[in-house]
Design a protein around this motif. Structure first.
Motif, PDB file in Angstrom:
ATOM      1  N   CYS A 172       0.849  -1.196   0.000  1.00 44.25           N
ATOM      2  CA  CYS A 172       0.000   0.000   0.000  1.00 44.25           C
ATOM      3  C   CYS A 172       0.886   1.247   0.000  1.00 44.25           C
ATOM      4  N   PRO A 173       0.787   2.080  -1.015  1.00 46.73           N
ATOM      5  CA  PRO A 173       1.627   3.284  -1.058  1.00 46.73           C
ATOM      6  C   PRO A 173       1.204   4.353  -0.060  1.00 46.73           C
ATOM      7  N   ARG A 174      -0.004   4.232   0.499  1.00 48.56           N
ATOM      8  CA  ARG A 174      -0.486   5.230   1.457  1.00 48.56           C
ATOM      9  C   ARG A 174      -1.072   4.552   2.696  1.00 48.56           C
ATOM     10  N   PRO A 175      -0.247   3.851   3.485  1.00 45.32           N
ATOM     11  CA  PRO A 175      -0.778   3.212   4.683  1.00 45.32           C
ATOM     12  C   PRO A 175      -1.310   4.209   5.711  1.00 45.32           C
ATOM     13  N   ASP A 176      -0.967   5.481   5.536  1.00 42.35           N
ATOM     14  CA  ASP A 176      -1.508   6.517   6.413  1.00 42.35           C
ATOM     15  C   ASP A 176      -2.945   6.866   6.048  1.00 42.35           C
ATOM     16  N   LEU A 177      -3.364   6.489   4.849  1.00 42.43           N
ATOM     17  CA  LEU A 177      -4.683   6.860   4.342  1.00 42.43           C
ATOM     18  C   LEU A 177      -5.720   5.757   4.532  1.00 42.43           C
ATOM     19  N   VAL A 178      -5.307   4.504   4.400  1.00 38.65           N
ATOM     20  CA  VAL A 178      -6.264   3.399   4.403  1.00 38.65           C
ATOM     21  C   VAL A 178      -5.720   2.247   5.246  1.00 38.65           C
ATOM     22  N   LYS A 179      -6.614   1.571   5.957  1.00 38.64           N
ATOM     23  CA  LYS A 179      -6.235   0.424   6.781  1.00 38.64           C
ATOM     24  C   LYS A 179      -6.205  -0.841   5.929  1.00 38.64           C
ATOM     25  N   GLY A 180      -5.411  -1.817   6.360  1.00 39.91           N
ATOM     26  CA  GLY A 180      -5.478  -3.128   5.721  1.00 39.91           C
ATOM     27  C   GLY A 180      -6.833  -3.754   6.002  1.00 39.91           C
ATOM     28  N   LEU A 181      -7.184  -3.793   7.281  1.00 36.83           N
ATOM     29  CA  LEU A 181      -8.503  -4.243   7.728  1.00 36.83           C
ATOM     30  C   LEU A 181      -8.804  -3.498   9.018  1.00 36.83           C
ATOM     31  N   ARG A 182      -9.951  -2.836   9.052  1.00 39.16           N
ATOM     32  CA  ARG A 182     -10.302  -2.008  10.207  1.00 39.16           C
ATOM     33  C   ARG A 182     -10.522  -2.856  11.466  1.00 39.16           C
ATOM     34  N   GLY A 201       1.561  -7.469  10.024  1.00 37.06           N
ATOM     35  CA  GLY A 201       0.508  -6.468   9.944  1.00 37.06           C
ATOM     36  C   GLY A 201      -0.663  -6.735  10.864  1.00 37.06           C
ATOM     37  N   LEU A 202      -0.850  -8.002  11.293  1.00 37.55           N
ATOM     38  CA  LEU A 202      -1.948  -8.323  12.201  1.00 37.55           C
ATOM     39  C   LEU A 202      -1.608  -7.839  13.608  1.00 37.55           C
ATOM     40  N   GLN A 203      -2.542  -7.122  14.211  1.00 34.73           N
ATOM     41  CA  GLN A 203      -2.366  -6.609  15.575  1.00 34.73           C
ATOM     42  C   GLN A 203      -3.635  -6.842  16.392  1.00 34.73           C
ATOM     43  N   LEU A 204      -3.465  -7.018  17.685  1.00 36.47           N
ATOM     44  CA  LEU A 204      -4.597  -7.113  18.598  1.00 36.47           C
ATOM     45  C   LEU A 204      -4.474  -6.036  19.661  1.00 36.47           C
ATOM     46  N   LEU A 205      -5.604  -5.659  20.221  1.00 37.64           N
ATOM     47  CA  LEU A 205      -5.624  -4.622  21.250  1.00 37.64           C
ATOM     48  C   LEU A 205      -5.591  -5.287  22.623  1.00 37.64           C
ATOM     49  N   LYS A 206      -4.529  -4.998  23.387  1.00 40.05           N
ATOM     50  CA  LYS A 206      -4.384  -5.568  24.731  1.00 40.05           C
ATOM     51  C   LYS A 206      -4.000  -4.467  25.703  1.00 40.05           C
ATOM     52  N   HIS A 241      -9.081  -6.531  16.895  1.00 38.96           N
ATOM     53  CA  HIS A 241      -7.855  -6.743  16.143  1.00 38.96           C
ATOM     54  C   HIS A 241      -7.995  -6.072  14.785  1.00 38.96           C
ATOM     55  N   ARG A 242      -6.876  -5.882  14.114  1.00 41.81           N
ATOM     56  CA  ARG A 242      -6.860  -5.173  12.841  1.00 41.81           C
ATOM     57  C   ARG A 242      -5.664  -5.650  12.027  1.00 41.81           C
ATOM     58  N   VAL A 243      -5.653  -5.273  10.750  1.00 38.63           N
ATOM     59  CA  VAL A 243      -4.478  -5.483   9.900  1.00 38.63           C
ATOM     60  C   VAL A 243      -4.009  -4.113   9.426  1.00 38.63           C
ATOM     61  N   VAL A 244      -2.756  -3.810   9.690  1.00 36.55           N
ATOM     62  CA  VAL A 244      -2.164  -2.548   9.273  1.00 36.55           C
ATOM     63  C   VAL A 244      -1.594  -2.726   7.873  1.00 36.55           C
ATOM     64  N   ALA A 245      -1.991  -1.846   6.963  1.00 36.78           N
ATOM     65  CA  ALA A 245      -1.471  -1.909   5.596  1.00 36.78           C
ATOM     66  C   ALA A 245       0.045  -1.702   5.609  1.00 36.78           C
ATOM     67  N   GLN A 246       0.725  -2.456   4.754  1.00 31.05           N
ATOM     68  CA  GLN A 246       2.186  -2.407   4.685  1.00 31.05           C
ATOM     69  C   GLN A 246       2.637  -1.792   3.360  1.00 31.05           C
ATOM     70  N   ALA A 247       3.727  -1.048   3.410  1.00 28.15           N
ATOM     71  CA  ALA A 247       4.249  -0.425   2.188  1.00 28.15           C
ATOM     72  C   ALA A 247       4.961  -1.435   1.296  1.00 28.15           C
ATOM     73  N   ASP A 248       5.431  -2.535   1.893  1.00 29.05           N
ATOM     74  CA  ASP A 248       6.162  -3.555   1.141  1.00 29.05           C
ATOM     75  C   ASP A 248       5.571  -4.927   1.406  1.00 29.05           C
ATOM     76  N   GLY A 249       5.615  -5.784   0.398  1.00 21.30           N
ATOM     77  CA  GLY A 249       5.192  -7.169   0.562  1.00 21.30           C
ATOM     78  C   GLY A 249       3.701  -7.360   0.392  1.00 21.30           C
ATOM     79  N   ASN A 250       3.319  -8.562  -0.032  1.00 24.27           N
ATOM     80  CA  ASN A 250       1.912  -8.928  -0.208  1.00 24.27           C
ATOM     81  C   ASN A 250       1.570  -9.970   0.852  1.00 24.27           C
ATOM     82  N   ARG A 251       0.828  -9.559   1.861  1.00 26.52           N
ATOM     83  CA  ARG A 251       0.508 -10.435   2.991  1.00 26.52           C
ATOM     84  C   ARG A 251      -0.618 -11.410   2.636  1.00 26.52           C
TER      85      ARG A 251
END
Length: 323
Positions: A172-182, A201-206, A241-251
């Protein structure tokens, strides 16, 4: 950002020996305090996992990549998709869904080749067995009789629902603009995730902080859905939990959802309800009714969903009392 170093990882090979009590204690802590854990030596062959990974990535490249690039170009250029949905409400992912139970639809998905269908069918069978094994381990930790959770999931028609969401998260060239998964909690029961071991890119809230779920080759990440929170009367929690868009790589993400049947009536297990709680802290509802509410409010907190059904219960009780 909280460190991922303490993320719970359970070696299921230890469940068959003298280290079983320690492994079961780690499982209990993971369910009660994390809502997520990672398992190794889960019984699914590495050869099958490698085959599924290769075929999934090949399928994206061959069938789905161009479609996604067209969507991405519009979303980044105009700040919305073709339907006018703003970037803040979009997910940077390419997905398709396969239903396994109660009836498979894999033969109806037009752009899957036969080799991919066969591999996915084998993989789903292995995951179904693993999900049922995990449910019995959770029963043991909760002090419920063996098979209680599996029976609760089957409902009157005698079958759970089980399906897989196959996702790719391209660069994603603009990870600041769009989430991988909200951010969201999962609506269902127990979720088994085969995730990319190279692109995170996968994160959980703890405890109010986002924690990375560390990629680990040939592991299965497990998380608990809203239905297990209800059935356990809050002993276990579904977590955001969410997925954060990454500038490199295809997850790559292959998430399989072992959920109650649509007609299953979900409520706290009586053995887990304290006497002073009367009917328990959670509502009673039919799973398909919960799903109808969830799809409209997926990216919102789960508590209002529970409260909505508790209010329905209260209104029904009042009407019955008046009658």
């Amino acid at each position: 950002m909280a460190p991922a170093s303490s993320f719970p990882t359970i070696n299921m090979a230890l469940l068959g020996g003298e280290q079983r009590p320690a492994a079961m204690e780690l499982l209990r802590d993971a369910c009660e305090n994390w809502g997520f854990f990672q398992i190794l030596n889960h019984g699914i062959s590495t050869e099958l996992m490698d085959e599924v990974e290769k075929l999934t990535k090949d399928h994206y490249k061959r069938v789905r990549e161009q479609r996604f690039l067209e969507f991405a170009s519009r979303a980044l250029k105009d700040g919305c998709d073709a339907q006018g949905v703003k970037a803040d409400d979009l997910d940077w992912e390419s997905t398709f869904f396969v239903r396994h139970l109660p009836e498979s639809n894999i033969a109806e998905i037009a752009d899957l080749d036969d080799e991919y269908r066969r591999a996915m069918k084998r993989f789903a069978g292995e995951l179904e067995t693993l999900a049922e094994r995990l449910l019995d381990l959770l029963c043991e930790n909760l002090g419920l009789e063996k098979g209680y959770l599996a029976r609760a999931f089957r409902g009157p028609r005698g079958a759970p629902t089980f399906g897989t969401k196959v996702s790719s998260y391209p660069p994603c060239p603009r990870p600041d603009l769009v989430k991988g998964l909200r951010a969201h909690t999962d609506a269902g029961g127990i979720i088994l995730l085969f995730q990319d071991d190279r692109v995170g890119g996968l994160q959980l809230l703890k405890d109010g902080e986002w924690v990375d779920v560390p990629p680990m080759r040939h592991s299965i990440v497990v998380n608990l859905g809203d239905q297990l929170e209800v059935i356990t009367n809050g002993r276990y929690k579904s977590v955001m939990h969410r997925v954060v868009a990454q500038a490199d790589g295809n997850r790559m993400s292959i998430a399989s959802f072992y959920n109650p049947g649509g007609d299953a009536v979900i409520y706290p297990a009586p053995a887990l309800v304290k006497a002073e709680e009367a009917a328990g802290a959670y509502p009673r509802f039919v799973f398909e009714d919960y799903m109808a509410l969830y799809v409209r409010h997926k990216f919102e907190a789960k508590e209002p969903r529970f409260e909505a059904f508790k209010s329905m219960e209260t209104e029904s009780s009042i009407r019955i009392a008046i009658a």
